[in-house]
Design a protein around this motif. Structure first.
Motif, PDB file in Angstrom:
ATOM      1  N   GLY A  24       0.760  -1.166  -0.044  1.00  0.00           N
ATOM      2  CA  GLY A  24       0.175   0.060  -0.013  1.00  0.00           C
ATOM      3  C   GLY A  24       1.009   1.144  -0.010  1.00  0.00           C
ATOM      4  O   GLY A  24       0.270   2.426   0.061  1.00  0.00           O
ATOM      5  N   LYS A  25       2.340   1.149  -0.216  1.00  0.00           N
ATOM      6  CA  LYS A  25       3.091   2.177  -0.313  1.00  0.00           C
ATOM      7  C   LYS A  25       3.813   2.299  -1.455  1.00  0.00           C
ATOM      8  O   LYS A  25       4.160   1.470  -2.074  1.00  0.00           O
ATOM      9  N   GLU A  26       4.286   3.487  -1.723  1.00  0.00           N
ATOM     10  CA  GLU A  26       5.090   3.677  -3.098  1.00  0.00           C
ATOM     11  C   GLU A  26       6.455   4.076  -2.448  1.00  0.00           C
ATOM     12  O   GLU A  26       6.711   4.923  -1.906  1.00  0.00           O
ATOM     13  N   TYR A  27       7.566   3.331  -2.979  1.00  0.00           N
ATOM     14  CA  TYR A  27       8.653   3.305  -2.549  1.00  0.00           C
ATOM     15  C   TYR A  27       9.533   3.940  -3.903  1.00  0.00           C
ATOM     16  O   TYR A  27       9.456   3.544  -4.842  1.00  0.00           O
ATOM     17  N   TYR A  28      10.245   5.077  -3.550  1.00  0.00           N
ATOM     18  CA  TYR A  28      10.902   5.844  -4.449  1.00  0.00           C
ATOM     19  C   TYR A  28      12.030   6.550  -4.081  1.00  0.00           C
ATOM     20  O   TYR A  28      12.293   6.772  -2.801  1.00  0.00           O
ATOM     21  N   TYR A  29      12.753   7.075  -4.967  1.00  0.00           N
ATOM     22  CA  TYR A  29      13.933   7.850  -4.638  1.00  0.00           C
ATOM     23  C   TYR A  29      13.828   9.182  -5.419  1.00  0.00           C
ATOM     24  O   TYR A  29      13.548   9.229  -6.565  1.00  0.00           O
ATOM     25  N   TYR A  67       4.049 -10.762  -7.488  1.00  0.00           N
ATOM     26  CA  TYR A  67       3.834 -10.690  -6.204  1.00  0.00           C
ATOM     27  C   TYR A  67       5.276 -11.016  -5.569  1.00  0.00           C
ATOM     28  O   TYR A  67       6.190 -11.686  -6.258  1.00  0.00           O
ATOM     29  N   THR A  68       5.205 -10.645  -4.231  1.00  0.00           N
ATOM     30  CA  THR A  68       6.143 -11.071  -3.454  1.00  0.00           C
ATOM     31  C   THR A  68       5.930 -11.885  -2.152  1.00  0.00           C
ATOM     32  O   THR A  68       5.096 -11.706  -1.675  1.00  0.00           O
ATOM     33  N   LEU A  69       7.064 -12.507  -1.752  1.00  0.00           N
ATOM     34  CA  LEU A  69       7.084 -13.152  -0.511  1.00  0.00           C
ATOM     35  C   LEU A  69       7.603 -12.485   0.670  1.00  0.00           C
ATOM     36  O   LEU A  69       7.487 -13.056   1.452  1.00  0.00           O
ATOM     37  N   TRP A  70       8.531 -11.579   0.145  1.00  0.00           N
ATOM     38  CA  TRP A  70       9.146 -10.576   1.330  1.00  0.00           C
ATOM     39  C   TRP A  70       8.249  -9.968   2.134  1.00  0.00           C
ATOM     40  O   TRP A  70       7.251  -9.523   1.658  1.00  0.00           O
ATOM     41  N   ARG A  71       8.516 -10.003   3.405  1.00  0.00           N
ATOM     42  CA  ARG A  71       7.586  -9.137   4.417  1.00  0.00           C
ATOM     43  C   ARG A  71       8.050  -7.624   4.260  1.00  0.00           C
ATOM     44  O   ARG A  71       9.215  -7.318   3.672  1.00  0.00           O
ATOM     45  N   GLN A  72       7.267  -6.746   4.790  1.00  0.00           N
ATOM     46  CA  GLN A  72       7.544  -5.418   4.842  1.00  0.00           C
ATOM     47  C   GLN A  72       8.665  -5.147   5.491  1.00  0.00           C
ATOM     48  O   GLN A  72       9.799  -4.155   5.255  1.00  0.00           O
ATOM     49  N   ASP A  73       8.903  -5.728   6.802  1.00  0.00           N
ATOM     50  CA  ASP A  73      10.077  -5.200   7.628  1.00  0.00           C
ATOM     51  C   ASP A  73      11.102  -5.689   6.692  1.00  0.00           C
ATOM     52  O   ASP A  73      12.466  -5.037   7.189  1.00  0.00           O
ATOM     53  N   GLU A  74      11.076  -6.764   6.048  1.00  0.00           N
ATOM     54  CA  GLU A  74      12.359  -7.367   5.263  1.00  0.00           C
ATOM     55  C   GLU A  74      12.667  -6.292   4.214  1.00  0.00           C
ATOM     56  O   GLU A  74      13.976  -6.166   3.873  1.00  0.00           O
ATOM     57  N   LEU A  75      11.959  -5.792   3.502  1.00  0.00           N
ATOM     58  CA  LEU A  75      12.130  -4.857   2.671  1.00  0.00           C
ATOM     59  C   LEU A  75      12.714  -3.645   3.194  1.00  0.00           C
ATOM     60  O   LEU A  75      13.751  -2.913   2.773  1.00  0.00           O
ATOM     61  N   HIS A  76      12.265  -3.136   4.187  1.00  0.00           N
ATOM     62  CA  HIS A  76      12.740  -2.013   5.094  1.00  0.00           C
ATOM     63  C   HIS A  76      13.992  -2.155   5.516  1.00  0.00           C
ATOM     64  O   HIS A  76      15.090  -1.260   5.196  1.00  0.00           O
ATOM     65  N   GLU A  77      14.509  -3.523   5.859  1.00  0.00           N
ATOM     66  CA  GLU A  77      15.914  -3.737   6.035  1.00  0.00           C
ATOM     67  C   GLU A  77      16.719  -3.643   4.842  1.00  0.00           C
ATOM     68  O   GLU A  77      17.764  -3.198   4.778  1.00  0.00           O
TER      69      GLU A  77
END
Length: 127
Positions: free
Chosen positions: A31-36, A61-71
């Motif tokens: 639900g978030k847009e990640y950008y630079y 689709y991804t199996l990664w969790r949001q906390d893993e993406l943030h890391e």
């Protein structure tokens, strides 16, 4: 398309070939847009300072969790994508989105986005 459609008509004059657009990319997940944009950022999807997207490409689709993406963003991307390292051609939002996409789904961004820096660097007016 940051040019709002103008790239098609002016790019042949500026760089000698037609560009479909001047792409700004982000990756929407959780639900978030990640950008630079001179800093790594995430905001509510479709509610960034760049306005509404002109094109949306579904990457999978991804199996990664949001906390893993943030890391991943914190440990791997923040050192590379920050104010001091931003370059409009060589280290921009498209490079960031490519890295996020490869991490999340193992897929590259569309070719016209990935090839844009090479096309721009070949143009005499950009150098």
């Amino acid at each position: 398309d940051l040019s709002n459609g103008a790239a098609r008509s002016i790019s042949p004059w500026l760089i000698g070939r037609e560009l479909e657009g001047v792409w700004h990319t982000g990756v929407v997940v959780y639900g978030k847009e990640y950008y630079y944009s001179k800093d790594t950022v995430y905001a509510d999807a479709g509610d960034t300072s760049f306005g509404k997207p002109t094109r949306i490409v579904r990457l999978g689709y991804t199996l990664w969790r949001q906390d893993e993406l943030h890391e991943f963003v914190t440990a791997e991307l923040k050192p590379v994508f920050q104010r001091e390292t931003y370059d409009v051609v060589c280290n921009n939002c498209n490079h960031f989105s490519e890295r996020v996409s490869m991490f999340l789904v193992g897929k590259h961004l569309p070719t016209e986005v990935l090839n844009q820096p090479d096309i721009l660097l070949q143009a005499r007016t950009i150098r």
